[in-house]
Design an enzyme around this catalytic site. Structure first.
Site, PDB file in Angstrom:
ATOM      1  N   ASP A   1      54.644  30.705 -12.755  1.00 33.25           N
ATOM      2  CA  ASP A   1      55.879  30.292 -13.020  1.00 33.25           C
ATOM      3  C   ASP A   1      56.851  30.819 -11.884  1.00 33.25           C
ATOM      4  O   ASP A   1      56.806  31.808 -11.526  1.00 33.25           O
ATOM      5  CB  ASP A   1      56.244  30.849 -14.315  1.00 33.25           C
ATOM      6  CG  ASP A   1      57.681  29.966 -14.895  1.00 33.25           C
ATOM      7  OD1 ASP A   1      57.849  28.698 -14.228  1.00 33.25           O
ATOM      8  OD2 ASP A   1      58.298  30.441 -15.955  1.00 33.25           O
TER       9      ASP A   1
ATOM     10  N   ARG B   1      62.406  28.754  -8.526  1.00 30.72           N
ATOM     11  CA  ARG B   1      63.332  29.791  -8.032  1.00 30.72           C
ATOM     12  C   ARG B   1      63.298  30.473  -6.820  1.00 30.72           C
ATOM     13  O   ARG B   1      64.105  30.764  -6.297  1.00 30.72           O
ATOM     14  CB  ARG B   1      63.454  30.687  -9.336  1.00 30.72           C
ATOM     15  CG  ARG B   1      64.333  30.441 -10.488  1.00 30.72           C
ATOM     16  CD  ARG B   1      63.821  30.940 -11.808  1.00 30.72           C
ATOM     17  NE  ARG B   1      62.720  30.462 -12.634  1.00 30.72           N
ATOM     18  CZ  ARG B   1      61.885  31.269 -13.459  1.00 30.72           C
ATOM     19  NH1 ARG B   1      62.538  32.410 -14.010  1.00 30.72           N
ATOM     20  NH2 ARG B   1      61.012  30.475 -14.176  1.00 30.72           N
ATOM     21  N   TRP B   2      61.854  30.506  -6.598  1.00 26.74           N
ATOM     22  CA  TRP B   2      61.632  30.946  -5.238  1.00 26.74           C
ATOM     23  C   TRP B   2      62.237  30.360  -3.933  1.00 26.74           C
ATOM     24  O   TRP B   2      62.682  31.040  -3.184  1.00 26.74           O
ATOM     25  CB  TRP B   2      60.123  31.189  -5.282  1.00 26.74           C
ATOM     26  CG  TRP B   2      59.603  31.905  -4.112  1.00 26.74           C
ATOM     27  CD1 TRP B   2      59.288  33.236  -3.743  1.00 26.74           C
ATOM     28  CD2 TRP B   2      59.304  31.142  -2.508  1.00 26.74           C
ATOM     29  NE1 TRP B   2      58.840  33.457  -2.393  1.00 26.74           N
ATOM     30  CE2 TRP B   2      58.794  32.127  -1.677  1.00 26.74           C
ATOM     31  CE3 TRP B   2      59.403  30.062  -2.140  1.00 26.74           C
ATOM     32  CZ2 TRP B   2      58.472  32.168  -0.507  1.00 26.74           C
ATOM     33  CZ3 TRP B   2      59.210  29.668  -0.762  1.00 26.74           C
ATOM     34  CH2 TRP B   2      58.707  30.781  -0.053  1.00 26.74           C
TER      35      TRP B   2
ATOM     36  N   HIS C   1      56.391  25.033  -4.519  1.00 28.77           N
ATOM     37  CA  HIS C   1      55.198  24.418  -4.865  1.00 28.77           C
ATOM     38  C   HIS C   1      53.978  24.830  -3.959  1.00 28.77           C
ATOM     39  O   HIS C   1      53.020  25.099  -3.981  1.00 28.77           O
ATOM     40  CB  HIS C   1      55.166  23.212  -5.410  1.00 28.77           C
ATOM     41  CG  HIS C   1      55.977  22.909  -6.557  1.00 28.77           C
ATOM     42  ND1 HIS C   1      56.025  23.931  -7.642  1.00 28.77           N
ATOM     43  CD2 HIS C   1      56.946  21.939  -6.863  1.00 28.77           C
ATOM     44  CE1 HIS C   1      56.845  23.546  -8.705  1.00 28.77           C
ATOM     45  NE2 HIS C   1      57.383  22.420  -8.273  1.00 28.77           N
TER      46      HIS C   1
ATOM     47  N   SER D   1      51.607  20.844 -17.052  1.00 25.74           N
ATOM     48  CA  SER D   1      51.511  20.735 -18.494  1.00 25.74           C
ATOM     49  C   SER D   1      52.044  19.547 -18.864  1.00 25.74           C
ATOM     50  O   SER D   1      52.658  18.548 -18.323  1.00 25.74           O
ATOM     51  CB  SER D   1      52.625  21.927 -19.178  1.00 25.74           C
ATOM     52  OG  SER D   1      53.867  21.349 -19.301  1.00 25.74           O
TER      53      SER D   1
ATOM     54  N   ASN E   1      55.557  18.877 -18.425  1.00 30.11           N
ATOM     55  CA  ASN E   1      56.044  18.797 -16.985  1.00 30.11           C
ATOM     56  C   ASN E   1      56.302  17.147 -16.767  1.00 30.11           C
ATOM     57  O   ASN E   1      56.993  16.945 -15.650  1.00 30.11           O
ATOM     58  CB  ASN E   1      54.895  19.489 -16.078  1.00 30.11           C
ATOM     59  CG  ASN E   1      54.812  20.803 -16.015  1.00 30.11           C
ATOM     60  OD1 ASN E   1      54.098  21.631 -15.611  1.00 30.11           O
ATOM     61  ND2 ASN E   1      56.107  21.433 -16.570  1.00 30.11           N
ATOM     62  N   TRP E   2      55.898  16.243 -17.464  1.00 28.43           N
ATOM     63  CA  TRP E   2      56.207  14.956 -16.889  1.00 28.43           C
ATOM     64  C   TRP E   2      57.825  14.651 -17.024  1.00 28.43           C
ATOM     65  O   TRP E   2      58.202  13.967 -16.445  1.00 28.43           O
ATOM     66  CB  TRP E   2      55.618  13.983 -17.725  1.00 28.43           C
ATOM     67  CG  TRP E   2      53.985  13.793 -17.691  1.00 28.43           C
ATOM     68  CD1 TRP E   2      53.155  14.331 -18.815  1.00 28.43           C
ATOM     69  CD2 TRP E   2      53.380  13.272 -16.707  1.00 28.43           C
ATOM     70  NE1 TRP E   2      51.696  14.143 -18.128  1.00 28.43           N
ATOM     71  CE2 TRP E   2      51.920  13.490 -17.069  1.00 28.43           C
ATOM     72  CE3 TRP E   2      53.687  12.666 -15.478  1.00 28.43           C
ATOM     73  CZ2 TRP E   2      50.737  13.123 -16.153  1.00 28.43           C
ATOM     74  CZ3 TRP E   2      52.644  12.171 -14.589  1.00 28.43           C
ATOM     75  CH2 TRP E   2      51.317  12.586 -15.056  1.00 28.43           C
TER      76      TRP E   2
ATOM     77  N   ARG F   1      60.048  16.397 -15.790  1.00 32.73           N
ATOM     78  CA  ARG F   1      60.705  16.719 -14.610  1.00 32.73           C
ATOM     79  C   ARG F   1      61.161  15.605 -13.952  1.00 32.73           C
ATOM     80  O   ARG F   1      60.493  14.419 -13.994  1.00 32.73           O
ATOM     81  CB  ARG F   1      59.589  17.532 -13.800  1.00 32.73           C
ATOM     82  CG  ARG F   1      59.379  19.109 -14.275  1.00 32.73           C
ATOM     83  CD  ARG F   1      58.398  19.709 -13.381  1.00 32.73           C
ATOM     84  NE  ARG F   1      58.589  21.292 -14.150  1.00 32.73           N
ATOM     85  CZ  ARG F   1      58.558  22.333 -13.620  1.00 32.73           C
ATOM     86  NH1 ARG F   1      58.510  22.418 -12.348  1.00 32.73           N
ATOM     87  NH2 ARG F   1      58.514  23.438 -14.257  1.00 32.73           N
TER      88      ARG F   1
ATOM     89  N   ARG G   1      56.527  34.255 -22.844  1.00 37.72           N
ATOM     90  CA  ARG G   1      56.027  32.661 -23.588  1.00 37.72           C
ATOM     91  C   ARG G   1      54.772  32.407 -23.000  1.00 37.72           C
ATOM     92  O   ARG G   1      54.254  32.630 -21.794  1.00 37.72           O
ATOM     93  CB  ARG G   1      56.762  31.744 -23.462  1.00 37.72           C
ATOM     94  CG  ARG G   1      58.240  31.420 -23.983  1.00 37.72           C
ATOM     95  CD  ARG G   1      59.058  30.179 -23.950  1.00 37.72           C
ATOM     96  NE  ARG G   1      59.224  29.786 -22.324  1.00 37.72           N
ATOM     97  CZ  ARG G   1      60.391  30.228 -21.876  1.00 37.72           C
ATOM     98  NH1 ARG G   1      61.089  31.000 -22.397  1.00 37.72           N
ATOM     99  NH2 ARG G   1      60.475  29.963 -20.577  1.00 37.72           N
TER     100      ARG G   1
HETATM  101  C1  FPP Z   1      56.013  26.493 -12.112  1.00 36.80           C
HETATM  102  O1  FPP Z   1      57.026  26.706 -11.314  1.00 36.80           O
HETATM  103  C2  FPP Z   1      55.035  25.703 -11.250  1.00 36.80           C
HETATM  104  C3  FPP Z   1      54.154  24.725 -11.395  1.00 36.80           C
HETATM  105  C4  FPP Z   1      54.727  23.395 -12.464  1.00 36.80           C
HETATM  106  C5  FPP Z   1      53.242  23.686 -10.327  1.00 36.80           C
HETATM  107  C6  FPP Z   1      52.222  24.902 -10.010  1.00 36.80           C
HETATM  108  C7  FPP Z   1      51.332  24.065  -9.196  1.00 36.80           C
HETATM  109  C8  FPP Z   1      50.658  24.559  -8.213  1.00 36.80           C
HETATM  110  C9  FPP Z   1      50.973  25.918  -7.887  1.00 36.80           C
HETATM  111  C10 FPP Z   1      49.648  23.957  -7.372  1.00 36.80           C
HETATM  112  C11 FPP Z   1      48.362  24.239  -7.908  1.00 36.80           C
HETATM  113  C12 FPP Z   1      47.394  23.211  -7.221  1.00 36.80           C
HETATM  114  C13 FPP Z   1      45.837  22.876  -7.397  1.00 36.80           C
HETATM  115  C14 FPP Z   1      45.389  21.927  -6.938  1.00 36.80           C
HETATM  116  C15 FPP Z   1      45.351  23.887  -8.111  1.00 36.80           C
HETATM  117  P1  FPP Z   1      58.199  25.931 -11.849  1.00 36.80           P
HETATM  118  O2  FPP Z   1      58.598  24.731 -10.913  1.00 36.80           O
HETATM  119  O3  FPP Z   1      58.333  25.748 -13.084  1.00 36.80           O
HETATM  120  O4  FPP Z   1      59.401  27.249 -11.203  1.00 36.80           O
HETATM  121  P2  FPP Z   1      60.837  27.442 -11.773  1.00 36.80           P
HETATM  122  O5  FPP Z   1      60.488  27.896 -13.223  1.00 36.80           O
HETATM  123  O6  FPP Z   1      61.384  28.553 -11.069  1.00 36.80           O
HETATM  124  O7  FPP Z   1      61.517  26.145 -11.818  1.00 36.80           O
END
Ligand code: FPP
Length: 253
Positions: A29, A33-34, A46, A74, A77-78, A80, A203
């Site tokens: 997660d 934000r990063w 990402h 998840s 996540n759809w 988004r 969570r």
């Molecule tokens: C959550 O951060 C991250 C994700 C929903 C995507 C994670 C996926 C990857 C790192 C790629 C993995 C790839 C493979 C092929 C294994 P967020 O967007 O929820 O961050 P936020 O909470 O700061 O908004």
């Protein structure tokens, strides 16, 4: 020209090799934000998240963890923005194709869990190809939860078992934990011993609900793209200080 030999990371000396988690699960997660903190688009977070995951897979492999499971997407996540969802689907495809050769060299066995039929056809093809290609490898099990939801997984198992009961193939009394598990996406995979979640959220967000029953949970405020060797070391160090009782009375009582 021969390929450069890969650096093998040594287990930090104060970690006990015999008390490592066999299976580490991770909720990555904080990518968005990063990026936001740096004035970058979320997609950049990402991308950097993929680098952090790749590094973690290597530490797991080199330090002797048998399985790593990452929550990539998840069922929720759809919801988004469409362009972020499309970016993520394309990213998964690109990463899979880009990393396949190295995964073969490093003997990684990749698997995907989740409702994969709902993913874009081209991604499904790459998933099938990567699982097939790496099937006979002998190294770390790397599981990617994609379009995964713990509740959906449990309901799906219930439906399959209910249909078997209706057809008279099994008696309701035959349903026990071991039979139930055979119908989960994760059939045959050991349960996670340690769940790591980044960015401070307390969570489990519908991740491996059944499988996580006795997992130790480690949460760090660090955002996923910044999760590095030191962070993983801290998580393992915390894990090794815990006494896992599995509902029983511990040795300290
Ligand atoms: C959550 O951060 C991250 C994700 C929903 C995507 C994670 C996926 C990857 C790192 C790629 C993995 C790839 C493979 C092929 C294994 P967020 O967007 O929820 O961050 P936020 O909470 O700061 O908004």
């Amino acid at each position: 020209m021969s390929a450069k030999p890969r650096v093998v990371h040594e287990l930090p000396t104060d970690l006990d090799r015999n008390r490592l988690p066999r299976h580490v699960a991770v909720i990555m997660d904080g990518n968005g934000r990063w990026a936001k903190r740096r004035g970058l688009p979320r997609t950049m977070g990402h991308r950097r998240g993929v680098d952090a995951l790749k590094a973690l897979l290597r530490y797991c492999r080199d330090w002797g963890v048998e399985a790593l499971t990452a929550y990539a997407f998840s069922t929720e996540n759809w919801g988004r923005p469409l362009e972020e969802v499309e970016f993520l689907m394309a990213l998964f495809e690109r990463v899979l194709m880009r990393e396949l050769r190295e995964m073969m060299e490093e003997e990684v066995r990749i698997r995907f869990v989740g409702n994969l039929q709902a993913l874009p056809a081209s991604l499904q093809e790459k998933i099938a190809l990567s699982m097939e290609e790496t099937r006979d490898n002998r190294g770390i099990w790397f599981t990617v939860a994609t379009n995964y939801g713990g509740r959906e997984e449990i309901i799906r198992a219930c439906r399959t078992i209910a249909a078997q009961v209706l057809r008279g193939e099994i008696e309701p009394e035959a349903i026990d934990e071991s039979l139930f598990e055979k119908h989960l996406y994760t059939a045959g995979i050991c349960h996670p011993d340690l769940l790591i979640r980044t960015s401070g959220e307390l969570r489990i967000s519908n991740f491996l609900l059944w499988q996580m029953a006795y997992a130790e949970i480690y949460v760090t405020d660090t955002l996923w793209p910044d999760f590095d060797r030191t962070e993983f070391y801290r998580a393992l160090s915390s894990y090794q200080k815990r006494e896992r009782r599995f509902g029983k009375v511990g040795s300290r009582e």
